[in-house]
Scaffold this active site. Sequence first.
Site, PDB file in Angstrom:
ATOM      1  N   GLU A   1       0.627  -1.096   0.070  1.00 24.09           N
ATOM      2  CA  GLU A   1      -0.010   0.101   0.054  1.00 24.09           C
ATOM      3  C   GLU A   1       0.803   1.244  -0.069  1.00 24.09           C
ATOM      4  O   GLU A   1       1.822   1.501   0.854  1.00 24.09           O
ATOM      5  CB  GLU A   1      -0.924  -0.152   1.197  1.00 24.09           C
ATOM      6  CG  GLU A   1      -1.806   1.376   1.090  1.00 24.09           C
ATOM      7  CD  GLU A   1      -3.127   0.956   2.347  1.00 24.09           C
ATOM      8  OE1 GLU A   1      -3.370  -0.084   2.422  1.00 24.09           O
ATOM      9  OE2 GLU A   1      -3.578   1.974   2.175  1.00 24.09           O
TER      10      GLU A   1
ATOM     11  N   GLU B   1     -10.268   4.717   9.379  1.00 22.15           N
ATOM     12  CA  GLU B   1     -10.481   4.504   7.940  1.00 22.15           C
ATOM     13  C   GLU B   1     -10.843   2.816   7.631  1.00 22.15           C
ATOM     14  O   GLU B   1     -10.260   2.180   6.934  1.00 22.15           O
ATOM     15  CB  GLU B   1      -9.095   4.631   7.144  1.00 22.15           C
ATOM     16  CG  GLU B   1      -8.791   6.118   7.169  1.00 22.15           C
ATOM     17  CD  GLU B   1      -7.357   6.355   6.225  1.00 22.15           C
ATOM     18  OE1 GLU B   1      -6.604   5.450   6.135  1.00 22.15           O
ATOM     19  OE2 GLU B   1      -7.203   7.478   5.938  1.00 22.15           O
TER      20      GLU B   1
ATOM     21  N   ARG C   1      -1.436   3.718  16.943  1.00 24.70           N
ATOM     22  CA  ARG C   1      -1.456   4.947  16.135  1.00 24.70           C
ATOM     23  C   ARG C   1      -2.465   5.724  16.433  1.00 24.70           C
ATOM     24  O   ARG C   1      -3.520   5.655  16.589  1.00 24.70           O
ATOM     25  CB  ARG C   1      -1.617   4.648  14.836  1.00 24.70           C
ATOM     26  CG  ARG C   1      -0.560   3.795  14.069  1.00 24.70           C
ATOM     27  CD  ARG C   1      -0.542   3.246  12.746  1.00 24.70           C
ATOM     28  NE  ARG C   1      -0.023   3.977  11.864  1.00 24.70           N
ATOM     29  CZ  ARG C   1      -0.837   4.509  10.700  1.00 24.70           C
ATOM     30  NH1 ARG C   1      -2.049   4.079  10.405  1.00 24.70           N
ATOM     31  NH2 ARG C   1      -0.346   5.366   9.852  1.00 24.70           N
TER      32      ARG C   1
ATOM     33  N   ASP D   1      -1.993  14.344   7.244  1.00 28.79           N
ATOM     34  CA  ASP D   1      -1.615  13.082   6.595  1.00 28.79           C
ATOM     35  C   ASP D   1      -0.456  13.181   5.677  1.00 28.79           C
ATOM     36  O   ASP D   1      -0.897  13.113   4.588  1.00 28.79           O
ATOM     37  CB  ASP D   1      -2.939  12.410   5.813  1.00 28.79           C
ATOM     38  CG  ASP D   1      -2.587  11.027   5.594  1.00 28.79           C
ATOM     39  OD1 ASP D   1      -1.582  10.492   5.861  1.00 28.79           O
ATOM     40  OD2 ASP D   1      -3.587  10.474   5.029  1.00 28.79           O
TER      41      ASP D   1
ATOM     42  N   GLU E   1       4.381   9.086  -0.732  1.00 24.37           N
ATOM     43  CA  GLU E   1       2.833   9.169  -1.089  1.00 24.37           C
ATOM     44  C   GLU E   1       2.588  10.487  -1.713  1.00 24.37           C
ATOM     45  O   GLU E   1       1.729  10.476  -2.703  1.00 24.37           O
ATOM     46  CB  GLU E   1       1.976   8.661  -0.198  1.00 24.37           C
ATOM     47  CG  GLU E   1       0.631   8.867  -0.443  1.00 24.37           C
ATOM     48  CD  GLU E   1      -0.404   8.153   0.724  1.00 24.37           C
ATOM     49  OE1 GLU E   1       0.011   7.721   1.761  1.00 24.37           O
ATOM     50  OE2 GLU E   1      -1.657   8.155   0.623  1.00 24.37           O
TER      51      GLU E   1
HETATM   52  C1  GCV Z   1      -2.302   2.554   5.251  1.00 27.84           C
HETATM   53  C2  GCV Z   1      -3.184   7.552   4.293  1.00 27.84           C
HETATM   54  C3  GCV Z   1      -2.756   6.418   3.177  1.00 27.84           C
HETATM   55  C4  GCV Z   1      -3.572   5.284   3.386  1.00 27.84           C
HETATM   56  C5  GCV Z   1      -2.861   4.800   4.710  1.00 27.84           C
HETATM   57  C6  GCV Z   1      -3.250   5.742   5.931  1.00 27.84           C
HETATM   58  C7  GCV Z   1      -2.604   5.444   7.298  1.00 27.84           C
HETATM   59  O1  GCV Z   1      -4.520   7.954   4.469  1.00 27.84           O
HETATM   60  O2  GCV Z   1      -3.458   7.124   1.998  1.00 27.84           O
HETATM   61  O3  GCV Z   1      -3.052   4.176   2.433  1.00 27.84           O
HETATM   62  O4  GCV Z   1      -3.130   3.360   5.167  1.00 27.84           O
HETATM   63  O5  GCV Z   1      -2.611   7.017   5.465  1.00 27.84           O
HETATM   64  O6  GCV Z   1      -1.680   5.965   7.609  1.00 27.84           O
HETATM   65  O7  GCV Z   1      -3.153   4.525   7.933  1.00 27.84           O
END
Ligand code: GCV
Length: 677
Positions: free
Chosen positions: A160, A286, A319, A365, A393
């Site tokens: 991911e 999420e 987290r 983020d 990212e």
């Molecule tokens: C692993 C962001 C990223 C997600 C990630 C999330 C996180 O939203 O786009 O892909 O998920 O952060 O840190 O958990």
Amino acid sequence: MSPPLLPNTAFGAAWLAPEAFRAVGTRRVAVFGDGRLTETVRREVEQACARFGGVSVVEDGADLILALHSWPELPAAAEALRDAAAADPEGFVLSRQREVTVLVAGGPAGLLYGFFHLVRLGEVAFSADRPMEQHRPAMRRRMVDHWDNVAVHDVMGQVERGYSGGSIFWADGSLRKDLTRVRAYGRLLAACGVNAVSVNNVNVHAVEARLLTDRLDDVAALADQLRPYGVRVHLSVSFASPMVLGGLPTADPLDAAVRDWWAGTTRRVYERIPDFGGYVVKADSEGQPGPFAYGRSHADGANLLADALAPHGGVVHWRAFVYNHHQDWRDRSTDRARAAHDHFAPLDGQFRDNAILQVKHGPIDFQTREPVSPVLAAMPRTRLAVEVQATQEYTGQQRHVCYLAPMWREVLDFQPWGPGGARIADVAGGLVAVSNVGDDRFWTGHPLAQANLYAFGRLAWDPGLDPTAILDEWIGLTFPRDASGIPERLRRTVHELMDDSWRTYESYTAPLGVGFMVSPGNHHYGPDVDGYEYTRWGTYHFADRDGIGVDRTWATGTGFTAQYPKPWSGIYESLDQCPDELLLFFHHVPYSHVLHSGTTVIQHIYDTHFAGADRTHEMRSRWREIADTDLVDPDVYARVAERLDEQVRSAEEWRDHINTYFFRKSGVPDAHGRKIY
Ligand code: GCV
């Protein structure tokens, strides 16, 4: 077909290029100590000596001595350093004694880190007048988190937010058969000071959840590879594991059966992997399950796992990335930036000693520019780790050169209580990076992105290091060279490309701290100014014909500024004092607003976007100038050149989208009459 298991170019050795071992490898080296990590050092020494003609000696006559402070019979030169070295099991003392270079470590890990420090120093470690040095890590927890899925996931692929190919751990739904590369990875991590890894995605899907129980052998096999380099393995676990794996009707953290399940499961993990590091948890975030479903707090959730881990010496990284991802964009009262502080600050003092709250460096983020998360200043009675993203990212996805150490250094240097007060580096005991490596032959997709992982480890060890100096170290350890070192021209070229690349990236993407002008549909790459504007994700810029930015003041906005201690609450609140680079994060202003720099917001947008895109052309030209030299491996040259072409294309695309968007919104022309569409 899985890609090759071992890096197949010289550059695949990353920051442990064989030539970097020359200074150690030409010496007569004696190692005093025992245990697994000392054996690793011994093997490293033998390998270096075999290559460069040195010898590994057992007794006197050495010109390099490496020793554990606890070794009963140290040679006199090392004996003199014994007490100083005892201070820290991960630390070491280095000194010239009686014309010998002597390194005495506080423990086996210190010996390993000390050895790699010598490699970094090269010949200067042996200069006669080198003063004594004492080293110890600033952060206890120096961790890399992989967002690797065991199986390819339909939406996110295998890794991911990964831009370097597949996982180095997993392939085709299983553990890789050949783990040679994992061993090489452990060696690289130790060489930059990293001591912990988590091996699966924090979004825990069904296959990955089972790593905790019936696929524990796979995790043990990874631990076996990483152990010789002092890297402890961690697992991301699902909070719903007692239900998903244990068949219980609930995952309530206060339920006795749930607590028993975690205790028993964790005991079995330690029976199999005695030095297992612990768990990483993304809960109520999420779509991941968490304690809110049972009306429990995140302290209840974290403590459940902490209690299961405590008898075995493990830790839980919990987290703080908890927010409502189903926000109504019409609802102006909800502010995602506030969420982590709102949820966690009231829980300060309620977490167990082996629970570490892992906080993203910014409140939203991993954007290119964010203020430092106020959570880091709000929890003095909680163990904290700062999470950064080595994987790019939002910073160019390893297609753009973007050296992130300057950003991380700013975060670590931030003084939440004002000048003279503690820094973030003083209040956090850990630094965690989301990994940027994969099975790509250069490890990181963009070969120059290796420097980000290296710099992460070095900053976790010493947050006071200068990013340019770290880059210099990385260049020195990575590129092939002869006995006289790295050619100056190559060094200069790499610095010219990388030193300011984060600010360059910032200049042609979302302006003045506003963030998220990327496409949700295009995996966050490339411009899409309104891509997130009418979504449920809480990441808006509110541009209209008059102005732009998010009013986060307590006077008229969401009140986020009040989450900071003084003086920052006041500085961010004040339009006059707010730093330019964060202006739109904290304020909604007209396009005519004049920045401290003296220019208007709209003209700043135009100027930085033209300049940023131009700068990428210069970067490409610098690289092309070394095309016909033998300064870099042709394969590396070609990969970097190809990525720079894409960076130039993409920067121009960003420039034109952003400039055109704001010209059309504002109707204000560029003062210099440049082309806007
Ligand atoms: C692993 C962001 C990223 C997600 C990630 C999330 C996180 O939203 O786009 O892909 O998920 O952060 O840190 O958990």
